[in-house]
Design a protein around this motif. Structure first.
Motif, PDB file in Angstrom:
ATOM      1  N   ARG A  84       0.825  -1.205   0.000  1.00 46.54           N
ATOM      2  CA  ARG A  84       0.000   0.000   0.000  1.00 46.54           C
ATOM      3  C   ARG A  84       0.862   1.259   0.000  1.00 46.54           C
ATOM      4  O   ARG A  84       0.553   2.237  -0.682  1.00 46.54           O
ATOM      5  N   GLN A  85       1.944   1.229   0.736  1.00 48.82           N
ATOM      6  CA  GLN A  85       2.849   2.378   0.769  1.00 48.82           C
ATOM      7  C   GLN A  85       3.483   2.623  -0.596  1.00 48.82           C
ATOM      8  O   GLN A  85       3.641   3.774  -1.020  1.00 48.82           O
ATOM      9  N   GLN A  86       3.851   1.557  -1.282  1.00 49.26           N
ATOM     10  CA  GLN A  86       4.435   1.698  -2.616  1.00 49.26           C
ATOM     11  C   GLN A  86       3.429   2.296  -3.597  1.00 49.26           C
ATOM     12  O   GLN A  86       3.779   3.150  -4.415  1.00 49.26           O
ATOM     13  N   VAL A  87       2.178   1.857  -3.512  1.00 48.84           N
ATOM     14  CA  VAL A  87       1.147   2.393  -4.403  1.00 48.84           C
ATOM     15  C   VAL A  87       0.949   3.879  -4.146  1.00 48.84           C
ATOM     16  O   VAL A  87       0.789   4.677  -5.082  1.00 48.84           O
ATOM     17  N   TYR A  88       0.994   4.264  -2.883  1.00 50.52           N
ATOM     18  CA  TYR A  88       0.800   5.679  -2.553  1.00 50.52           C
ATOM     19  C   TYR A  88       1.996   6.524  -2.993  1.00 50.52           C
ATOM     20  O   TYR A  88       1.827   7.605  -3.575  1.00 50.52           O
ATOM     21  N   GLU A  89       3.202   6.032  -2.750  1.00 50.29           N
ATOM     22  CA  GLU A  89       4.398   6.808  -3.073  1.00 50.29           C
ATOM     23  C   GLU A  89       4.631   6.927  -4.577  1.00 50.29           C
ATOM     24  O   GLU A  89       5.046   7.980  -5.065  1.00 50.29           O
ATOM     25  N   LYS A  90       4.358   5.856  -5.319  1.00 49.58           N
ATOM     26  CA  LYS A  90       4.666   5.860  -6.748  1.00 49.58           C
ATOM     27  C   LYS A  90       3.501   6.299  -7.628  1.00 49.58           C
ATOM     28  O   LYS A  90       3.715   6.858  -8.711  1.00 49.58           O
ATOM     29  N   LEU A  91       2.273   6.035  -7.197  1.00 47.74           N
ATOM     30  CA  LEU A  91       1.116   6.362  -8.030  1.00 47.74           C
ATOM     31  C   LEU A  91       0.237   7.452  -7.429  1.00 47.74           C
ATOM     32  O   LEU A  91      -0.570   8.048  -8.139  1.00 47.74           O
ATOM     33  N   GLY A  92       0.369   7.694  -6.125  1.00 51.50           N
ATOM     34  CA  GLY A  92      -0.402   8.756  -5.496  1.00 51.50           C
ATOM     35  C   GLY A  92      -1.771   8.361  -4.994  1.00 51.50           C
ATOM     36  O   GLY A  92      -2.581   9.233  -4.675  1.00 51.50           O
ATOM     37  N   TYR A  93      -2.056   7.044  -4.895  1.00 61.07           N
ATOM     38  CA  TYR A  93      -3.382   6.589  -4.471  1.00 61.07           C
ATOM     39  C   TYR A  93      -3.322   6.003  -3.057  1.00 61.07           C
ATOM     40  O   TYR A  93      -2.509   5.133  -2.777  1.00 61.07           O
ATOM     41  N   SER A  94      -4.211   6.508  -2.199  1.00 56.20           N
ATOM     42  CA  SER A  94      -4.316   5.944  -0.860  1.00 56.20           C
ATOM     43  C   SER A  94      -5.338   4.815  -0.881  1.00 56.20           C
ATOM     44  O   SER A  94      -6.315   4.851  -1.634  1.00 56.20           O
ATOM     45  N   THR A  95      -5.098   3.817  -0.047  1.00 61.30           N
ATOM     46  CA  THR A  95      -5.970   2.640  -0.011  1.00 61.30           C
ATOM     47  C   THR A  95      -6.251   2.254   1.436  1.00 61.30           C
ATOM     48  O   THR A  95      -5.517   2.637   2.350  1.00 61.30           O
ATOM     49  N   SER A  96      -7.304   1.484   1.610  1.00 63.10           N
ATOM     50  CA  SER A  96      -7.632   0.917   2.912  1.00 63.10           C
ATOM     51  C   SER A  96      -7.732  -0.595   2.752  1.00 63.10           C
ATOM     52  O   SER A  96      -8.181  -1.083   1.715  1.00 63.10           O
ATOM     53  N   ALA A  97      -7.313  -1.322   3.788  1.00 57.82           N
ATOM     54  CA  ALA A  97      -7.276  -2.782   3.673  1.00 57.82           C
ATOM     55  C   ALA A  97      -7.875  -3.434   4.909  1.00 57.82           C
ATOM     56  O   ALA A  97      -7.878  -2.869   6.001  1.00 57.82           O
TER      57      ALA A  97
END
Length: 659
Positions: free
Chosen positions: A274-287
């Motif tokens: 999730r951190q990689q998705v946020y840092e590289k693509l800019g999308y926050s997620t919940s799991a």
């Protein structure tokens, strides 16, 4: 619990189940379980996560526009709000309400209002227009679909070896069971070997697990939650109340288990991804992390946004009891209403006292799944879906019905633009993709949708004009020149989308080959002045001659020359002399066979356009899509199978709409 009870087939179908089949909140975990390769859905170390993108459509627009994460933004589709980011929700804006946009903007000057991209006639790609009008434009979700694929690819890259299932455009399930088992054995090497003094050998229970540090892994749902009233109406804490409701008497919590260790490892893995998705693509997620798909999805909404929650087995009963059962998937609608009325129940806890026997007596034996899901049991697997969509659909519900048949051509072209873009994008990663058929659906008034389809011929390039021309032809065949009833919905679709065979060419390619063959023989006949049927017939003879005899004379007597006999025309097809046996590769003959089959397919298309069923060979015929029709005879009408009356649905089946 014995191993046999864990690996046996879990689903009993219509058989009666016993209460002890569901007492699995604290299963015995043995060395055999830890070292087993795959125990399926009954694996006591199973760990499933659901990852959900936060306010996905709004997030896509924020990334596209490059705005700050604290900027309030809403996404419109005509006059309805389809996405509201979390900063905008602080203003009390809800999707359930309709707003005067001008007044809303005056009240909140910093609020960004973005309309989704739309297609309009004459444009090859969707755009963000100032003058969007549902009467002339069509909504496009292509941008969101592309961003969803980027996020999915990033998760797959960050989580190698995990089973992944895309649940929707903004959700995906991950099965960490295999990865977790490997990490446990790596971190705790004393578990790699069964102790010599183990009383039951490999079936000996594992030693007690080490303590778990949950800090930094997310919100652990308490086993003994705070008193009722601190959570929201759905039985799960709201964002503001989550920290308060997690207050619990930790001393009264049951000790940690090896499944808790597995959950903590799964939480580590999904958190890093999730951190990689946020840092590289800019999308926050919940799991949400739990023991199965149903609970993982439920847990993901425990605290949002940009967070993750963990549901231990011991916390399942008290977490589910206050949940309104009609919020559970498939337990809403008519079925949920019937259950609520029959048992005077509103929450999961109200239904736990209902025995399986009584549940099955009231709603049929298949209602065992209701009994299970109320206890947090879900047998479904995480299965990766095919990356290739077998169909592509572009549709438009018309606010103003079509009253003139010519008006439909406008929408055909708009829909064709969407299909062209989607197919071309798919072919960027898989160039061999091609649809077998193009289908047009049209609904008149309240009537059921009517459809017409045709084979979609292969062409070098996918263009709006090519698709629109095929759609226009179907429209004229389906609707005609005059409309007796107003058309309220139009859909254009590709079906049978799959990888085309190597060597597939368009009809133009066959004509070019025929012309080239004529020139090799010195024939000056201009193929442009020959009808399509005649051209194909000539081409068949030319190709058969060149393949059988070749430019250098008769090779049929050479036993070493690769060849095959066509089952349709009965001709022996030999590899051309330009491909000498010394350089022959197995793929050459197979490509030659496919090319010859494509020639027959082109003939079939040409004959079908003239009407009638194409017959080839003594006992086979082919339809317009090139598929054999067994036992067909020339000129015989196609018999329609009599539709048998479907049996009346019983039990819970009657609560679901027929597909």
């Amino acid at each position: 619990m014995a191993l046999s009870s864990l690996v046996q087939t879990p689903w009993k179908g219509k058989a009666k189940a016993l209460d002890q089949d569901f007492e699995d909140l604290d299963p015995v975990i043995t060395y055999r379980h830890l070292h087993a390769q795959n125990l399926g859905v009954r694996d006591p170390l199973r760990v499933i996560a659901l990852c959900d993108s936060d306010a996905f459509y709004a997030a896509c627009e924020m990334v596209r526009l490059g705005v700050d994460k604290d900027t309030p933004l809403v996404v419109l589709q005509w006059d309805a709000m389809i996405a509201i980011n979390y900063p905008a929700r602080k203003y009390g804006i809800s999707r359930l309400k309709k707003y005067n946009l001008k007044e809303l903007k005056e009240k909140h000057p910093d609020l960004m209002i973005v309309h989704v991209a739309t297609y309009k006639e004459g444009e090859k790609e969707p755009g963000y227009w100032d003058d969007v009008d549902t009467k002339t434009h069509k909504v496009s979700l292509d941008h969101y679909r592309r961003e969803s694929m980027k996020i999915a690819a990033m998760f797959k890259e960050c989580l190698p070896g995990c089973e992944t299932e895309k649940a929707s455009i903004d959700e995906a399930f991950f099965d960490f069971t295999k990865c977790v088992r490997e990490i446990i054995l790596e971190r705790y090497p004393y578990l790699k070997q069964v102790p010599l003094d183990a009383p039951d050998g490999v079936d000996t229970r594992l030693p007690p697990p080490p303590p778990i540090a949950w800090d930094g892994l997310g919100h652990v749902i308490p086993v003994n939650p705070a008193p009722a009233g601190e959570g929201n109406a759905e039985g799960t804490p709201s964002n503001q109340e989550a920290s308060a409701s997690t207050r619990t008497d930790e001393a009264s919590d049951p000790p940690c288990t090896w499944h808790d260790v597995a959950l903590s490892i799964g939480a580590e893995l999904i958190n890093k991804a999730r951190q990689q998705v946020y840092e590289k693509l800019g999308y926050s997620t919940s799991a949400g992390i739990a023991r199965n798909k149903f609970l993982a999805k439920l847990t993901a909404s425990y605290k949002k946004p940009n967070s993750q929650s963990i549901l231990r087995n011991a916390a399942i009963p008290k977490y589910l009891r206050p949940l309104p059962f009609q919020k559970i998937r498939f337990l809403g609608g008519k079925l949920g209403t019937a259950i609520a009325k029959e048992f005077e129940a509103s929450t999961v806890g109200d239904l736990l006292s209902i025995s399986l026997e009584e549940m099955q007596r009231k709603f049929g034996e298949d209602s065992i799944w209701i009994y299970e899901v109320l206890r947090g049991i879900d047998r479904s697997e995480v299965k990766e879906k095919s990356a290739v969509n077998k169909s592509m659909l572009a549709s438009k519900n018309l606010p103003t019905p079509i009253t003139d048949a010519s008006e439909g051509l406008h929408w055909i072209r708009v829909l064709a633009a969407e299909l062209a873009l989607r197919l071309n994008e798919a072919r960027e990663t898989n160039p061999n993709l091609w649809p077998k058929s193009i289908v047009l659906h049209a609904r008149r008034g309240y009537e059921a949708s009517r459809s017409k389809q045709a084979p979609f011929p292969f062409t070098r390039e996918v263009t709006v004009d090519t698709i629109a021309a095929a759609g226009d032809k179907l429209w004229k065949e389906l609707v005609g020149s005059e409309l007796a009833t107003k058309v309220t919905s139009v859909q254009l679709a590709f079906t049978g989308v799959e990888g085309a065979e190597a060597g597939q060419r368009s009809i133009e390619g066959f004509l070019t080959s025929a012309q080239s063959a004529k020139r090799q023989r010195g024939d000056d006949t201009d193929i442009r002045h020959v009808s399509l049927d005649d051209s194909l017939a000539d081409q068949g003879n030319d190709i058969a001659t060149s393949w059988t005899n070749g430019p250098s004379g008769d090779r049929s007597s050479d036993a070493h020359v690769p060849s095959f006999v066509c089952s349709r025309c009965g001709k022996k097809i030999i590899l051309p002399s330009t491909t000498a046996p010394s350089v022959y590769e197995e793929g050459h003959l197979e490509a030659l066979r496919r090319e010859h089959d494509d020639f027959h397919f082109a003939q079939d298309l040409a004959k079908e356009s003239a009407g009638g069923l194409v017959i080839s060979g003594p006992s086979k015929s082919r339809t317009g899509n090139g598929k054999p029709v067994s036992g067909a005879s020339k000129g015989s009408p196609k018999k329609k199978k009599r539709r048998k009356d479907a049996p009346e649905n019983v039990g819970i089946e009657k609560f679901f709409r027929k597909p």
